[in-house]
Design an enzyme around this catalytic site. Structure first.
Site, short mmCIF file in Angstrom:
data_model
loop_
_atom_site.label_atom_id
_atom_site.label_comp_id
_atom_site.label_asym_id
_atom_site.label_seq_id
_atom_site.Cartn_x
_atom_site.Cartn_y
_atom_site.Cartn_z
CB CYS A 100 -0.95 0.00 1.19
SG CYS A 100 -1.87 -1.53 1.35
CG HIS A 119 -3.21 3.09 1.98
ND1 HIS A 119 -3.82 2.65 0.83
CD2 HIS A 119 -3.22 2.04 2.84
CE1 HIS A 119 -4.18 1.38 0.99
NE2 HIS A 119 -3.83 0.99 2.20
CG ASN A 137 -6.87 -1.19 1.54
OD1 ASN A 137 -6.13 -1.07 0.57
ND2 ASN A 137 -6.42 -1.35 2.77
C1 COA Z 1 -9.89 -5.25 10.14
C2 COA Z 1 -10.51 -4.23 11.09
C3 COA Z 1 -11.57 -3.40 10.37
C4 COA Z 1 -11.16 -4.97 12.24
O1 COA Z 1 -11.71 -4.05 13.15
P1 COA Z 1 -11.40 -4.17 14.68
O2 COA Z 1 -12.18 -3.11 15.31
O3 COA Z 1 -9.92 -4.16 14.87
O4 COA Z 1 -12.01 -5.58 15.00
P2 COA Z 1 -11.41 -6.71 15.94
O5 COA Z 1 -10.53 -7.58 15.14
O6 COA Z 1 -10.88 -6.08 17.18
O7 COA Z 1 -12.72 -7.48 16.29
C5 COA Z 1 -13.75 -6.89 17.09
C6 COA Z 1 -14.90 -7.84 17.19
O8 COA Z 1 -15.53 -7.94 15.91
C7 COA Z 1 -15.56 -9.31 15.48
N1 COA Z 1 -15.34 -9.33 14.04
C8 COA Z 1 -14.19 -9.47 13.37
N2 COA Z 1 -14.43 -9.42 12.06
C9 COA Z 1 -15.74 -9.26 11.90
C10 COA Z 1 -16.58 -9.14 10.79
N3 COA Z 1 -16.10 -9.15 9.53
N4 COA Z 1 -17.90 -8.95 11.00
C11 COA Z 1 -18.42 -8.90 12.24
N5 COA Z 1 -17.67 -9.03 13.34
C12 COA Z 1 -16.34 -9.20 13.17
C13 COA Z 1 -14.47 -9.98 16.24
O9 COA Z 1 -14.74 -11.35 16.39
C14 COA Z 1 -14.51 -9.26 17.56
O10 COA Z 1 -15.57 -9.79 18.35
P3 COA Z 1 -15.42 -9.91 19.95
O11 COA Z 1 -15.26 -8.48 20.44
O12 COA Z 1 -16.70 -10.53 20.33
O13 COA Z 1 -14.20 -10.74 20.17
C15 COA Z 1 -9.43 -3.30 11.65
O14 COA Z 1 -8.60 -3.99 12.55
C16 COA Z 1 -8.58 -2.68 10.60
O15 COA Z 1 -9.07 -1.95 9.76
N6 COA Z 1 -7.27 -2.92 10.62
C17 COA Z 1 -6.38 -2.36 9.67
C18 COA Z 1 -6.61 -3.03 8.38
C19 COA Z 1 -5.92 -2.37 7.28
O16 COA Z 1 -5.88 -1.18 7.21
N7 COA Z 1 -5.37 -3.17 6.41
C20 COA Z 1 -4.72 -2.72 5.28
C21 COA Z 1 -3.42 -2.19 5.66
S1 COA Z 1 -2.76 -1.34 4.39
#
Ligand code: COA
Length: 336
Positions: free
Chosen positions: A126, A261, A292
């Site tokens: 990215c 990004h 993304n």
């Molecule tokens: C991926 C992302 C959106 C997840 O969001 P988050 O707030 O970190 O979510 P978490 O992984 O902490 O999960 C929170 C809860 O949602 C749940 N969950 C995870 N994915 C889920 C989905 N797709 N739908 C519903 N629930 C989901 C988890 O099980 C967790 O449940 P719990 O609290 O009961 O354990 C976030 O971490 C993110 O954007 N990270 C960066 C990703 C990125 O930018 N990638 C590209 C880099 S260039």
């Protein structure tokens, strides 16, 4: 005396370089959150709230990274008002060209008629587009090329596991390209970049091609430690953007646009807050309808902001790319 010779001649480049034009390509098919949720246990509401994504585009099965790159580049070259033969280098940032070798860049150069261009791919995920801008700037100023085509392109739908609820909703497909050429005024600020290989596993292919060959493992989709990446981006990237502003001697209040990004809307919001970016600076939020698109996200967002009239040509924009590696790069540019 044998071996003695006159000093070597070296290339002489332009005083400065600038982005002359930008072109984007968005595949036709709109993929809604509802469609993504057919394969993962999630909801439209959760995806919007956690990522800001409403929909993304997926390329058609027969549509390749090279096809999308050619489409975006054609627009950028036409807008720059140059002939393809004048391009001295094609730099193509991608992590989703499905051939290990040869590069996608060489095929793109050939299909565009860029017959004098050196061509290579950049693997900086990215951050790839900003790595390309940095390199193109130096190629033009160093005299290796007069015009450089920088492309960010991804077909992430080929490499995303559509059953993985931690990543399936994030990624989309598309291409963006810019032509960088000589300028009489400074128009690309110093690049602040770096890498942190200690976080190599934060976003990666699940297995290597050797594992696929020798251990019969499944297709090595991308996998992402969402929280780890999220924390790194939120805490580490705002200072990098601030250093790029300082290096360019630009005050945040004078920016014409902030084009980070498009990783996650919450990351964008957190960066703005940490940087205390003045509210009047327009911020790219193309992720809502594009997802993304990794290396393609910054030029796609730039094109959209210019086309919508949200930002003006000639204004300054702060760019920052960050992703798998982990790697990052940021610079201030004058908008085409
Ligand atoms: C991926 C992302 C959106 C997840 O969001 P988050 O707030 O970190 O979510 P978490 O992984 O902490 O999960 C929170 C809860 O949602 C749940 N969950 C995870 N994915 C889920 C989905 N797709 N739908 C519903 N629930 C989901 C988890 O099980 C967790 O449940 P719990 O609290 O009961 O354990 C976030 O971490 C993110 O954007 N990270 C960066 C990703 C990125 O930018 N990638 C590209 C880099 S260039």
């Amino acid at each position: 005396m044998p071996g003695a010779s006159a000093p070597l001649k070296t290339a002489e480049g332009a005083a400065y370089a600038r982005i002359l034009s930008v072109g984007g390509y968005r595949p036709a098919r709109v993929v809604t959150n509802e469609e993504i949720c057919e394969r993962i246990d999630s909801s439209d509401e959760w995806i919007r709230e956690r990522s800001g994504i409403v929909s993304r585009r997926f390329a058609a099965p027969e549509e390749s990274v090279v096809d999308m790159a050619v489409a975006a580049s054609g627009k950028a070259i036409a807008q720059a008002g140059i002939a393809p033969e004048q391009i001295g280098a094609v730099l193509l940032a991608t992590v989703t060209h499905p051939l290990q070798t040869p590069s996608a860049a060489a095929d793109v150069a050939y299909r565009l008629g860029a017959t004098s261009a050196g061509a290579f791919d950049i693997s900086a995920a990215c951050a790839g587009f900003c790595y390309g801008v940095a390199t193109a700037n130096d190629l033009v100023r160093g005299g290796t090329a007069e015009y450089v085509l920088v492309i960010g392109v991804e077909k992430l739908s080929d490499f995303t596991d559509s059953y993985d609820r931690s990543s399936a909703f994030i990624f989309g497909d598309g291409a963006g390209a810019v032509v960088i050429g000589p300028s009489e005024e400074p128009a690309i600020g110093p690049t602040i970049w770096g890498s942190d290989g200690s976080q190599y596993d934060a976003i990666t292919q699940r297995a290597s091609w050797i594992d696929v060959r020798d251990h019969n493992v499944d297709f090595p989709h991308l996998t992402m430690k969402g929280q780890k990446v999220f924390r790194w981006a939120v805490w580490q990237m705002a200072p990098v953007a601030e250093r790029a502003l300082e290096a360019a001697g630009v005050d945040a209040a004078d920016l014409g646009a902030f084009i980070p990004h498009q990783a996650n809307m919450r990351i964008i919001d957190a960066m703005i807050k940490t940087m205390k970016l003045p509210a009047h600076v327009p911020v790219a939020r193309d992720i809502a309808e594009t997802g993304n698109t990794s290396a393609a996200s910054i030029p796609l967002a730039m094109e959209r902001m210019l086309e919508s009239g949200e930002v003006r040509s000639g204004g300054t924009a702060l760019l920052i790319g960050f992703g798998a590696g982990l790697v990052y790069a940021s610079q201030v540019v004058v908008l085409p």
